[in-house]
Scaffold this motif. Structure first.
Motif, PDB file in Angstrom:
ATOM      1  N   LEU A  26       0.848  -1.192   0.000  1.00  0.00           N
ATOM      2  CA  LEU A  26       0.000   0.000   0.000  1.00  0.00           C
ATOM      3  C   LEU A  26       0.883   1.240   0.000  1.00  0.00           C
ATOM      4  O   LEU A  26       1.847   1.324   0.763  1.00  0.00           O
ATOM      5  CB  LEU A  26      -0.909  -0.003   1.236  1.00  0.00           C
ATOM      6  N   THR A  53      -1.536  -1.295  -3.861  1.00  0.00           N
ATOM      7  CA  THR A  53      -2.592  -0.290  -3.978  1.00  0.00           C
ATOM      8  C   THR A  53      -1.979   1.084  -3.764  1.00  0.00           C
ATOM      9  O   THR A  53      -1.222   1.296  -2.815  1.00  0.00           O
ATOM     10  CB  THR A  53      -3.690  -0.539  -2.934  1.00  0.00           C
ATOM     11  N   LYS A  87      -9.838  -1.064  -2.574  1.00  0.00           N
ATOM     12  CA  LYS A  87      -9.996   0.305  -3.079  1.00  0.00           C
ATOM     13  C   LYS A  87     -11.176   0.382  -4.041  1.00  0.00           C
ATOM     14  O   LYS A  87     -11.321  -0.469  -4.914  1.00  0.00           O
ATOM     15  CB  LYS A  87      -8.726   0.761  -3.795  1.00  0.00           C
ATOM     16  N   LEU A 174     -10.838   3.637   0.609  1.00  0.00           N
ATOM     17  CA  LEU A 174     -10.020   2.456   0.894  1.00  0.00           C
ATOM     18  C   LEU A 174     -10.553   1.801   2.157  1.00  0.00           C
ATOM     19  O   LEU A 174     -10.579   2.417   3.227  1.00  0.00           O
ATOM     20  CB  LEU A 174      -8.550   2.841   1.093  1.00  0.00           C
TER      21      LEU A 174
END
Length: 375
Positions: A26, A53, A87, A174
């Motif tokens: 992330l 992500t 997400k 998220l």
């Protein structure tokens, strides 16, 4: 959870990205609109971490550790070891779609093990109050924090990040899932109210027309003194507090536009007809105390275990604190301790509860903090 926080400049971004030493899944990126190589950076990250992500937004100033910078990228690489994320994004046509956007994002993120939602929104084309209302309507028992993207003091363009794309008129949410994530949050201001409380007698969502039956802009100008000549920019120095009922905790609303023709002010969030408002002004010591209070609330249950603090502070605070701006970040560091990484940005609106047991709200002119750790 492992965290690595880096500040990127146009000169050092490539070298610093290569220095990431964790298996990040992330990335949080808070990016100046004036950073010329932002798309190149995003493409490099996506190439190096294809399964990670990437979310974030544009800023009115980037927070990296205890520094506040411009024309940089505050990049936070995160390796979640016991928590999963999802997400979703929603692109709107205009502000009237904001509530629906919140509803849709909430529904797409919800599962029984949803722990927390982090949301970043376009800062110019989204009604932040309606967005929050839409999120809350479907997630009444889930904590929600985040903020509205910024563009320095210019108010020309904002964007959010969704992997390698920079998109306007979009909200990104998220979701964090599982019982191993500990989340803290707090949102405090520190502004001083002055003058008498006045009734909102005419408004339409975020546009205020009348107070006590008088033209809102004319009344507002009467309190500004020499700052009248600096309108609409000086609106950021004089927000209002608003309460919907006798016992409600007031929320802060900041104006960013005026209309001489109909004597109205346009705010970043809704100003409800029938609510009561008071004008506010900045006090440097109280603003810094407000940042400390927010950090205390956000770190109450984490104590020494906080691993990441995400700070979303308002452009209006930056304009008041000026060269002392880093003091509000330093007081957060002193409160949460040395272990946690600190990232964040200056915004056009902050999203979060005042503290534990409070509902999520859209705020202006606050320091809103989210703390995260895995256990």
């Amino acid at each position: 959870m492992k965290v690595q926080q880096i500040s990127l400049t146009e000169e050092n971004w490539n070298k610093n990205i290569d220095s990431i030493h964790i298996e990040a899944n992330l990335f949080l990126l808070f990016i100046s609109t004036k950073f010329a190589l932002k798309q190149v950076v995003l493409q490099a990250l996506k190439k190096n971490y294809p399964s990670a992500t990437i979310i974030g937004c544009s800023t009115a100033g980037e927070i990296s550790d205890v520094t506040v910078k411009d024309n940089t990228i505050s990049l936070t690489a995160i390796q979640l070891e016991k928590t999963t994320v999802k997400k979703v994004s929603y692109q709107i046509k205009d502000m009237n779609c904001s509530f629906k956007a919140g509803e849709t994002i909430a529904n797409e993120l919800y599962t029984d093990d949803l722990k927390h939602v982090l949301v970043f929104s376009d800062g110019l084309n989204v009604n932040g109050a309606d967005l929050v209302s839409g999120l809350k309507s479907e997630l009444p028992n889930i904590s929600i924090t985040g903020g509205l993207a910024g563009d320095g003091p210019d108010f020309n363009e904002t964007f959010v990040l969704s992997d390698s794309k920079m998109i306007d008129k979009t909200i990104v949410g998220l979701g964090f899932y599982g019982n191993n994530l500990k989340v803290g949050y707090g949102s405090k201001g520190g502004w001083d109210s002055f003058g008498i409380e006045r009734l909102v007698t005419k408004s339409d969502k975020n546009i205020l027309y009348e107070l006590d039956g008088l033209p809102a802009l004319k009344l507002y100008k009467s309190f500004l003194g020499d700052q009248v000549k600096n309108l609409p920019n000086s609106c950021l120095l004089f927000p209002i507090s608003m309460r919907d009922s006798e016992n409600a905790i007031p929320v802060v609303r900041g104006a960013f536009g005026i209309c001489e023709k109909n004597q109205s002010l346009t705010f970043a969030g809704n100003v409800t007809e029938g609510s009561y408002v008071r004008l506010m002004k900045g006090n440097i010591d109280r603003l810094i105390d407000g940042a400390e209070d927010s950090a205390i609330a956000a770190n109450k249950d984490l104590k020494e275990t906080c691993e990441l603090a995400i700070l979303v502070s308002c452009l209006g605070r930056r304009l008041v604190l000026k060269q002392l701006i880093e003091e509000e970040v330093e007081v957060v560091r002193n409160t949460i301790g040395d272990k946690a990484s600190i990232t964040g940005f200056y915004s056009y609106g902050e999203i979060g509860p005042f503290g534990e047991f409070s509902p999520c709200e859209l705020h202006n002119h606050t320091m809103t903090i989210t703390t995260l750790s895995e256990c």
